[in-house]
Motif scaffolding. Sequence first.
Motif, PDB file in Angstrom:
ATOM      1  N   LEU A 268       0.839  -1.194   0.000  1.00 18.62           N
ATOM      2  CA  LEU A 268       0.000   0.000   0.000  1.00 18.62           C
ATOM      3  C   LEU A 268       0.876   1.248   0.000  1.00 18.62           C
ATOM      4  O   LEU A 268       2.037   1.205   0.394  1.00 18.62           O
ATOM      5  CB  LEU A 268      -0.906   0.002   1.228  1.00 18.62           C
ATOM      6  CG  LEU A 268      -1.777  -1.238   1.446  1.00 18.62           C
ATOM      7  CD1 LEU A 268      -2.438  -1.203   2.816  1.00 18.62           C
ATOM      8  CD2 LEU A 268      -2.815  -1.349   0.359  1.00 18.62           C
ATOM      9  N   HIS A 269       0.298   2.373  -0.420  1.00 20.65           N
ATOM     10  CA  HIS A 269       0.969   3.659  -0.309  1.00 20.65           C
ATOM     11  C   HIS A 269      -0.081   4.748  -0.090  1.00 20.65           C
ATOM     12  O   HIS A 269      -1.212   4.636  -0.534  1.00 20.65           O
ATOM     13  CB  HIS A 269       1.861   3.964  -1.520  1.00 20.65           C
ATOM     14  CG  HIS A 269       1.104   4.110  -2.804  1.00 20.65           C
ATOM     15  ND1 HIS A 269       0.861   3.047  -3.639  1.00 20.65           N
ATOM     16  CD2 HIS A 269       0.535   5.180  -3.391  1.00 20.65           C
ATOM     17  CE1 HIS A 269       0.168   3.468  -4.682  1.00 20.65           C
ATOM     18  NE2 HIS A 269      -0.046   4.750  -4.569  1.00 20.65           N
ATOM     19  N   CYS A 270       0.348   5.792   0.619  1.00 22.33           N
ATOM     20  CA  CYS A 270      -0.571   6.898   0.898  1.00 22.33           C
ATOM     21  C   CYS A 270      -0.275   8.056  -0.036  1.00 22.33           C
ATOM     22  O   CYS A 270       0.684   8.023  -0.812  1.00 22.33           O
ATOM     23  CB  CYS A 270      -0.460   7.336   2.365  1.00 22.33           C
ATOM     24  SG  CYS A 270       1.040   8.266   2.745  1.00 22.33           S
ATOM     25  N   ASP A 271      -1.086   9.092   0.072  1.00 21.79           N
ATOM     26  CA  ASP A 271      -0.909  10.260  -0.792  1.00 21.79           C
ATOM     27  C   ASP A 271       0.335  11.076  -0.453  1.00 21.79           C
ATOM     28  O   ASP A 271       0.677  12.010  -1.167  1.00 21.79           O
ATOM     29  CB  ASP A 271      -2.158  11.144  -0.767  1.00 21.79           C
ATOM     30  CG  ASP A 271      -2.492  11.662   0.619  1.00 21.79           C
ATOM     31  OD1 ASP A 271      -2.086  11.040   1.634  1.00 21.79           O
ATOM     32  OD2 ASP A 271      -3.175  12.691   0.699  1.00 21.79           O
ATOM     33  N   HIS A 272       1.044  10.704   0.629  1.00 26.55           N
ATOM     34  CA  HIS A 272       2.311  11.359   0.977  1.00 26.55           C
ATOM     35  C   HIS A 272       3.498  10.472   0.607  1.00 26.55           C
ATOM     36  O   HIS A 272       4.598  10.655   1.115  1.00 26.55           O
ATOM     37  CB  HIS A 272       2.347  11.701   2.470  1.00 26.55           C
ATOM     38  CG  HIS A 272       1.318  12.704   2.860  1.00 26.55           C
ATOM     39  ND1 HIS A 272       0.165  12.385   3.558  1.00 26.55           N
ATOM     40  CD2 HIS A 272       1.235  14.042   2.602  1.00 26.55           C
ATOM     41  CE1 HIS A 272      -0.556  13.465   3.723  1.00 26.55           C
ATOM     42  NE2 HIS A 272       0.049  14.491   3.151  1.00 26.55           N
ATOM     43  N   ALA A 273       3.259   9.480  -0.244  1.00 26.24           N
ATOM     44  CA  ALA A 273       4.294   8.589  -0.789  1.00 26.24           C
ATOM     45  C   ALA A 273       4.952   7.689   0.251  1.00 26.24           C
ATOM     46  O   ALA A 273       6.081   7.262   0.080  1.00 26.24           O
ATOM     47  CB  ALA A 273       5.351   9.380  -1.559  1.00 26.24           C
TER      48      ALA A 273
ATOM     49  N   PHE B 285     -10.992   2.899   7.833  1.00 25.16           N
ATOM     50  CA  PHE B 285     -10.273   2.024   8.749  1.00 25.16           C
ATOM     51  C   PHE B 285      -8.840   1.740   8.300  1.00 25.16           C
ATOM     52  O   PHE B 285      -8.080   1.115   9.023  1.00 25.16           O
ATOM     53  CB  PHE B 285     -11.005   0.695   8.919  1.00 25.16           C
ATOM     54  CG  PHE B 285     -12.353   0.811   9.578  1.00 25.16           C
ATOM     55  CD1 PHE B 285     -12.645   1.829  10.477  1.00 25.16           C
ATOM     56  CD2 PHE B 285     -13.352  -0.100   9.292  1.00 25.16           C
ATOM     57  CE1 PHE B 285     -13.886   1.933  11.075  1.00 25.16           C
ATOM     58  CE2 PHE B 285     -14.596  -0.010   9.885  1.00 25.16           C
ATOM     59  CZ  PHE B 285     -14.865   1.009  10.779  1.00 25.16           C
ATOM     60  N   VAL B 286      -8.473   2.163   7.098  1.00 19.35           N
ATOM     61  CA  VAL B 286      -7.121   1.942   6.592  1.00 19.35           C
ATOM     62  C   VAL B 286      -6.426   3.292   6.573  1.00 19.35           C
ATOM     63  O   VAL B 286      -6.888   4.229   5.927  1.00 19.35           O
ATOM     64  CB  VAL B 286      -7.141   1.321   5.172  1.00 19.35           C
ATOM     65  CG1 VAL B 286      -5.720   1.105   4.673  1.00 19.35           C
ATOM     66  CG2 VAL B 286      -7.915   0.012   5.162  1.00 19.35           C
ATOM     67  N   SER B 287      -5.314   3.361   7.278  1.00 13.50           N
ATOM     68  CA  SER B 287      -4.564   4.619   7.306  1.00 13.50           C
ATOM     69  C   SER B 287      -3.068   4.328   7.308  1.00 13.50           C
ATOM     70  O   SER B 287      -2.627   3.249   7.685  1.00 13.50           O
ATOM     71  CB  SER B 287      -4.939   5.453   8.536  1.00 13.50           C
ATOM     72  OG  SER B 287      -4.634   4.745   9.723  1.00 13.50           O
ATOM     73  N   CYS B 288      -2.315   5.307   6.886  1.00  9.16           N
ATOM     74  CA  CYS B 288      -0.864   5.188   6.829  1.00  9.16           C
ATOM     75  C   CYS B 288      -0.304   5.164   8.246  1.00  9.16           C
ATOM     76  O   CYS B 288      -0.613   6.056   9.050  1.00  9.16           O
ATOM     77  CB  CYS B 288      -0.277   6.362   6.048  1.00  9.16           C
ATOM     78  SG  CYS B 288       1.529   6.403   6.046  1.00  9.16           S
ATOM     79  N   PRO B 289       0.505   4.171   8.586  1.00  7.82           N
ATOM     80  CA  PRO B 289       1.068   4.125   9.938  1.00  7.82           C
ATOM     81  C   PRO B 289       2.095   5.221  10.201  1.00  7.82           C
ATOM     82  O   PRO B 289       2.386   5.532  11.346  1.00  7.82           O
ATOM     83  CB  PRO B 289       1.714   2.735  10.002  1.00  7.82           C
ATOM     84  CG  PRO B 289       1.971   2.352   8.593  1.00  7.82           C
ATOM     85  CD  PRO B 289       0.908   3.019   7.779  1.00  7.82           C
TER      86      PRO B 289
ATOM     87  N   GLN C 194      -5.600   8.808   5.388  1.00 11.39           N
ATOM     88  CA  GLN C 194      -6.550   7.772   5.013  1.00 11.39           C
ATOM     89  C   GLN C 194      -6.703   7.679   3.501  1.00 11.39           C
ATOM     90  O   GLN C 194      -7.514   6.906   3.012  1.00 11.39           O
ATOM     91  CB  GLN C 194      -7.892   8.023   5.684  1.00 11.39           C
ATOM     92  CG  GLN C 194      -7.812   7.825   7.189  1.00 11.39           C
ATOM     93  CD  GLN C 194      -9.145   8.009   7.866  1.00 11.39           C
ATOM     94  OE1 GLN C 194     -10.080   8.564   7.307  1.00 11.39           O
ATOM     95  NE2 GLN C 194      -9.232   7.528   9.100  1.00 11.39           N
ATOM     96  N   LYS C 195      -5.912   8.432   2.764  1.00  9.02           N
ATOM     97  CA  LYS C 195      -5.905   8.345   1.305  1.00  9.02           C
ATOM     98  C   LYS C 195      -4.874   7.298   0.917  1.00  9.02           C
ATOM     99  O   LYS C 195      -3.721   7.594   0.626  1.00  9.02           O
ATOM    100  CB  LYS C 195      -5.594   9.702   0.690  1.00  9.02           C
ATOM    101  CG  LYS C 195      -6.687  10.724   0.948  1.00  9.02           C
ATOM    102  CD  LYS C 195      -6.386  12.040   0.303  1.00  9.02           C
ATOM    103  CE  LYS C 195      -7.518  13.018   0.604  1.00  9.02           C
ATOM    104  NZ  LYS C 195      -7.214  14.344   0.091  1.00  9.02           N
ATOM    105  N   VAL C 196      -5.315   6.044   0.963  1.00 14.97           N
ATOM    106  CA  VAL C 196      -4.441   4.890   0.772  1.00 14.97           C
ATOM    107  C   VAL C 196      -4.881   4.123  -0.468  1.00 14.97           C
ATOM    108  O   VAL C 196      -6.074   3.909  -0.686  1.00 14.97           O
ATOM    109  CB  VAL C 196      -4.494   3.963   2.010  1.00 14.97           C
ATOM    110  CG1 VAL C 196      -3.707   2.689   1.781  1.00 14.97           C
ATOM    111  CG2 VAL C 196      -3.985   4.697   3.244  1.00 14.97           C
ATOM    112  N   GLU C 197      -3.921   3.729  -1.267  1.00 18.53           N
ATOM    113  CA  GLU C 197      -4.175   2.936  -2.465  1.00 18.53           C
ATOM    114  C   GLU C 197      -3.260   1.719  -2.473  1.00 18.53           C
ATOM    115  O   GLU C 197      -2.219   1.720  -1.822  1.00 18.53           O
ATOM    116  CB  GLU C 197      -3.911   3.771  -3.731  1.00 18.53           C
ATOM    117  CG  GLU C 197      -4.791   4.994  -3.871  1.00 18.53           C
ATOM    118  CD  GLU C 197      -6.255   4.660  -4.089  1.00 18.53           C
ATOM    119  OE1 GLU C 197      -6.555   3.601  -4.680  1.00 18.53           O
ATOM    120  OE2 GLU C 197      -7.101   5.469  -3.670  1.00 18.53           O
TER     121      GLU C 197
END
Length: 141
Positions: free
Chosen positions: A6-11, A32-36, A41-44
């Motif tokens: 996975l990756h978030c909008d902050h790379a 419920f899915v977020s970058c640790p 929460q913008k995760v792809e």
Amino acid sequence: MIRFSLHCDHAHDFEGWFRSNDDFETQRKRGFVSCPECGSQKVEKALMAPAVSTSRKQEKMALAMGAEQRKMMAALKELSEKVRENAENVGDKFAEEARKIHFGETEARGIYGAATIEEAKGLAEDGIEFLPLPVFPDDRN
């Protein structure tokens, strides 16, 4: 269980385990899915290459095991056996059956079997989720 890269909008890159792609999507949509690392929460899902083993060419790997490694190997073997007990062995028809299930042409069910590297790449390119099952030395009889 399926492991997604996975990756978030902050790379930030990280991994997550989900029961299915639908489970991931449901959890993501519900927040419920977020970058640790940053909490976004913008995760792809990131593109993942399949790890597939073929019987044609196998690399030999060795593992010198201490007590902790033997314990982990036993747990991995138990998990692999449970997967096989609760799924249908479709042999070398794995790619064909996985596609039928994915496209709703046959009932959804757990399956396992064999696939060539080309078949595995095709499944991954079509967005069909699968994982390799480990083969242990005493499974090769």
